[in-house]
Design a protein around this motif. Structure first.
Motif, PDB file in Angstrom:
ATOM      1  N   GLY A 135       0.785  -1.223   0.000  1.00  0.00           N
ATOM      2  CA  GLY A 135       0.000   0.000   0.000  1.00  0.00           C
ATOM      3  C   GLY A 135       0.817   1.274   0.000  1.00  0.00           C
ATOM      4  N   PHE A 136       2.123   1.154   0.135  1.00  0.00           N
ATOM      5  CA  PHE A 136       2.994   2.330   0.071  1.00  0.00           C
ATOM      6  C   PHE A 136       3.290   2.744  -1.372  1.00  0.00           C
ATOM      7  N   ASN A 137       2.889   1.938  -2.352  1.00  0.00           N
ATOM      8  CA  ASN A 137       3.269   2.199  -3.741  1.00  0.00           C
ATOM      9  C   ASN A 137       2.148   1.743  -4.676  1.00  0.00           C
ATOM     10  N   ILE A 138       1.889   2.506  -5.743  1.00  0.00           N
ATOM     11  CA  ILE A 138       0.788   2.178  -6.650  1.00  0.00           C
ATOM     12  C   ILE A 138       1.075   0.902  -7.431  1.00  0.00           C
ATOM     13  N   VAL A 139       2.281   0.787  -8.018  1.00  0.00           N
ATOM     14  CA  VAL A 139       2.603  -0.404  -8.807  1.00  0.00           C
ATOM     15  C   VAL A 139       2.574  -1.644  -7.927  1.00  0.00           C
ATOM     16  N   ALA A 140       3.112  -1.545  -6.717  1.00  0.00           N
ATOM     17  CA  ALA A 140       3.073  -2.685  -5.791  1.00  0.00           C
ATOM     18  C   ALA A 140       1.637  -3.060  -5.452  1.00  0.00           C
ATOM     19  N   SER A 141       0.770  -2.069  -5.347  1.00  0.00           N
ATOM     20  CA  SER A 141      -0.642  -2.343  -5.074  1.00  0.00           C
ATOM     21  C   SER A 141      -1.296  -3.050  -6.253  1.00  0.00           C
ATOM     22  N   LYS A 142      -0.882  -2.690  -7.473  1.00  0.00           N
ATOM     23  CA  LYS A 142      -1.394  -3.392  -8.655  1.00  0.00           C
ATOM     24  C   LYS A 142      -0.991  -4.861  -8.619  1.00  0.00           C
ATOM     25  N   VAL A 143       0.281  -5.108  -8.305  1.00  0.00           N
ATOM     26  CA  VAL A 143       0.762  -6.488  -8.216  1.00  0.00           C
ATOM     27  C   VAL A 143      -0.006  -7.227  -7.112  1.00  0.00           C
ATOM     28  N   ALA A 144      -0.217  -6.552  -5.973  1.00  0.00           N
ATOM     29  CA  ALA A 144      -0.944  -7.176  -4.861  1.00  0.00           C
ATOM     30  C   ALA A 144      -2.362  -7.560  -5.276  1.00  0.00           C
ATOM     31  N   SER A 145      -2.990  -6.747  -6.134  1.00  0.00           N
ATOM     32  CA  SER A 145      -4.358  -7.052  -6.560  1.00  0.00           C
ATOM     33  C   SER A 145      -4.417  -8.343  -7.370  1.00  0.00           C
ATOM     34  N   PHE A 146      -3.353  -8.639  -8.139  1.00  0.00           N
ATOM     35  CA  PHE A 146      -3.314  -9.897  -8.885  1.00  0.00           C
ATOM     36  C   PHE A 146      -3.156 -11.089  -7.938  1.00  0.00           C
ATOM     37  N   VAL A 147      -2.321 -10.917  -6.923  1.00  0.00           N
ATOM     38  CA  VAL A 147      -2.140 -11.990  -5.942  1.00  0.00           C
ATOM     39  C   VAL A 147      -3.440 -12.216  -5.180  1.00  0.00           C
ATOM     40  N   LEU A 148      -4.110 -11.118  -4.825  1.00  0.00           N
ATOM     41  CA  LEU A 148      -5.415 -11.243  -4.167  1.00  0.00           C
ATOM     42  C   LEU A 148      -6.408 -11.975  -5.060  1.00  0.00           C
ATOM     43  N   ALA A 149      -6.356 -11.668  -6.360  1.00  0.00           N
ATOM     44  CA  ALA A 149      -7.269 -12.328  -7.302  1.00  0.00           C
ATOM     45  C   ALA A 149      -7.049 -13.841  -7.302  1.00  0.00           C
ATOM     46  N   ALA A 150      -5.784 -14.263  -7.242  1.00  0.00           N
ATOM     47  CA  ALA A 150      -5.482 -15.692  -7.201  1.00  0.00           C
ATOM     48  C   ALA A 150      -6.037 -16.326  -5.922  1.00  0.00           C
ATOM     49  N   CYS A 151      -5.870 -15.626  -4.791  1.00  0.00           N
ATOM     50  CA  CYS A 151      -6.416 -16.125  -3.519  1.00  0.00           C
ATOM     51  C   CYS A 151      -7.936 -16.193  -3.572  1.00  0.00           C
ATOM     52  N   PHE A 152      -8.546 -15.166  -4.188  1.00  0.00           N
ATOM     53  CA  PHE A 152     -10.004 -15.138  -4.293  1.00  0.00           C
ATOM     54  C   PHE A 152     -10.523 -16.307  -5.126  1.00  0.00           C
ATOM     55  N   LEU A 153      -9.814 -16.633  -6.205  1.00  0.00           N
ATOM     56  CA  LEU A 153     -10.239 -17.741  -7.052  1.00  0.00           C
ATOM     57  C   LEU A 153     -10.234 -19.059  -6.283  1.00  0.00           C
ATOM     58  N   LEU A 154      -9.176 -19.277  -5.502  1.00  0.00           N
ATOM     59  CA  LEU A 154      -9.107 -20.494  -4.698  1.00  0.00           C
ATOM     60  C   LEU A 154     -10.223 -20.516  -3.649  1.00  0.00           C
ATOM     61  N   THR A 155     -10.439 -19.355  -3.004  1.00  0.00           N
ATOM     62  CA  THR A 155     -11.485 -19.279  -1.989  1.00  0.00           C
ATOM     63  C   THR A 155     -12.863 -19.523  -2.601  1.00  0.00           C
ATOM     64  N   LEU A 156     -13.078 -18.977  -3.806  1.00  0.00           N
ATOM     65  CA  LEU A 156     -14.347 -19.217  -4.503  1.00  0.00           C
ATOM     66  C   LEU A 156     -14.539 -20.698  -4.809  1.00  0.00           C
ATOM     67  N   TRP A 157     -13.458 -21.353  -5.208  1.00  0.00           N
ATOM     68  CA  TRP A 157     -13.544 -22.778  -5.520  1.00  0.00           C
ATOM     69  C   TRP A 157     -13.925 -23.586  -4.283  1.00  0.00           C
ATOM     70  N   TRP A 158     -13.279 -23.275  -3.163  1.00  0.00           N
ATOM     71  CA  TRP A 158     -13.577 -24.003  -1.931  1.00  0.00           C
ATOM     72  C   TRP A 158     -14.929 -23.605  -1.341  1.00  0.00           C
ATOM     73  N   GLY A 159     -15.375 -22.372  -1.615  1.00  0.00           N
ATOM     74  CA  GLY A 159     -16.632 -21.896  -1.037  1.00  0.00           C
ATOM     75  C   GLY A 159     -17.741 -21.746  -2.056  1.00  0.00           C
ATOM     76  N   LYS A 160     -17.662 -22.524  -3.137  1.00  0.00           N
ATOM     77  CA  LYS A 160     -18.612 -22.355  -4.243  1.00  0.00           C
ATOM     78  C   LYS A 160     -20.048 -22.710  -3.876  1.00  0.00           C
ATOM     79  N   LYS A 161     -20.265 -23.378  -2.749  1.00  0.00           N
ATOM     80  CA  LYS A 161     -21.621 -23.742  -2.348  1.00  0.00           C
ATOM     81  C   LYS A 161     -22.181 -22.797  -1.284  1.00  0.00           C
ATOM     82  N   ASP A 162     -21.400 -21.773  -0.929  1.00  0.00           N
ATOM     83  CA  ASP A 162     -21.811 -20.857   0.130  1.00  0.00           C
ATOM     84  C   ASP A 162     -22.066 -19.480  -0.470  1.00  0.00           C
ATOM     85  N   TRP A 163     -23.296 -18.992  -0.401  1.00  0.00           N
ATOM     86  CA  TRP A 163     -23.667 -17.731  -1.058  1.00  0.00           C
ATOM     87  C   TRP A 163     -22.940 -16.533  -0.477  1.00  0.00           C
TER      88      TRP A 163
END
Length: 275
Positions: A135-163
């Protein structure tokens, strides 16, 4: 935060490579200083403001609901941390679900419980510290958003039955995507910083809430104490100290790594996946 890889186009990779080469090598090889410049002072001030805002909203009746979406998001980080450590230690994740009453459950088989039990608190604290750092840098925050997206995809896969899991993750993705298009992703930096502070603080608060205020016998610390001995309060205090240390380390690392001014950050951002 997850064993996932992102493929960038050659054009994007060349653009970022050029951005890096455009800086003098001495700038990267020079010893890192902990002196705080004007841009970093603003960032540190924002972190303090976030801490105060979160503390107030957390405890004021009727308006605490404002934090509810972010609470559910960091709970998702907590459950993701249980799940990913189970996977990495030979276990199998069956599902992730979030509770509207601000709880969550990860159903898994196998794995090393000495790692998976504290991983919820410590893992979400680590995620928070890394987001604060980025969060101290814009480009680093962009990179962090991609890593978050990967985590979100895994979480969605494991939680696909929970609204609630699905809606929480989709809302978070929508917020991050929208921030990419606000002032060349400058807004993304502040959102990443807020989520980082929220995640780091939530771990400490949740431990206190489970062990002191509500005294939940099924908390991670209680389960750890039953399995490996010791007091749940002692484990909770220890994990809280580690969580706070991770947050402080994230702040110090951000100060040491990112000395760019607002203008330089904007220029760098325009050279890395411009929006």
């Amino acid at each position: 935060m997850a064993p996932s890889y992102l493929a960038f186009s050659n054009e994007l990779a060349d653009g970022y490579h050029g951005l890096l080469l455009g800086r003098s090598h001495s700038a990267y090889l020079a010893p890192r200083s902990l002196s705080v410049n004007s841009t970093q002072k603003v960032t540190l001030g924002i972190i303090v403001a976030y801490v105060v805002l979160i503390a107030l909203l957390w405890n004021i009746p009727y308006i605490s609901w404002i934090l509810y979406p972010f609470k559910m998001l960091v709970i998702a980080f907590h459950e993701f941390s249980h799940a990913i450590t189970s996977l990495l230690t030979g276990g199998k994740v069956e599902s992730i679900s979030l509770d509207p009453r601000e709880g969550g459950v990860t159903k898994m088989r196998g794995g090393i419980s000495a790692i998976t039990l504290p991983a919820g608190y410590l893992g979400s604290s680590l995620i928070g510290a890394l987001l604060i750092f980025c969060g101290f840098n814009i480009v680093a925050s962009k990179v962090a958003s991609f890593v978050l997206a990967a985590c979100f995809l895994l979480t969605l896969w494991w939680g696909k039955k929970d609204w609630l899991t699905i809606s929480t993750i989709l809302a978070a993705v929508g917020l991050l995507v929208a921030c990419w298009f606000i002032a060349h992703a400058e807004a993304l930096r502040f959102v990443v910083l807020f989520i980082g502070v929220m995640s780091a603080l939530y771990s400490v608060w949740d431990i206190c809430d489970d062990l002191i205020f509500r005294k939940v016998n099924s908390s991670d610390a209680s389960q750890f104490a039953k399995t490996y001995g010791g007091s749940s309060h002692c484990w909770g205090v220890l994990w809280s100290i580690v969580s706070l240390a991770l947050m402080v380390f994230g702040i110090i690392a951000g100060v040491a790594a990112f000395h760019e001014s607002w203008k330089q950050q904007e220029t760098d951002s325009e050279g890395f996946i411009p929006t």
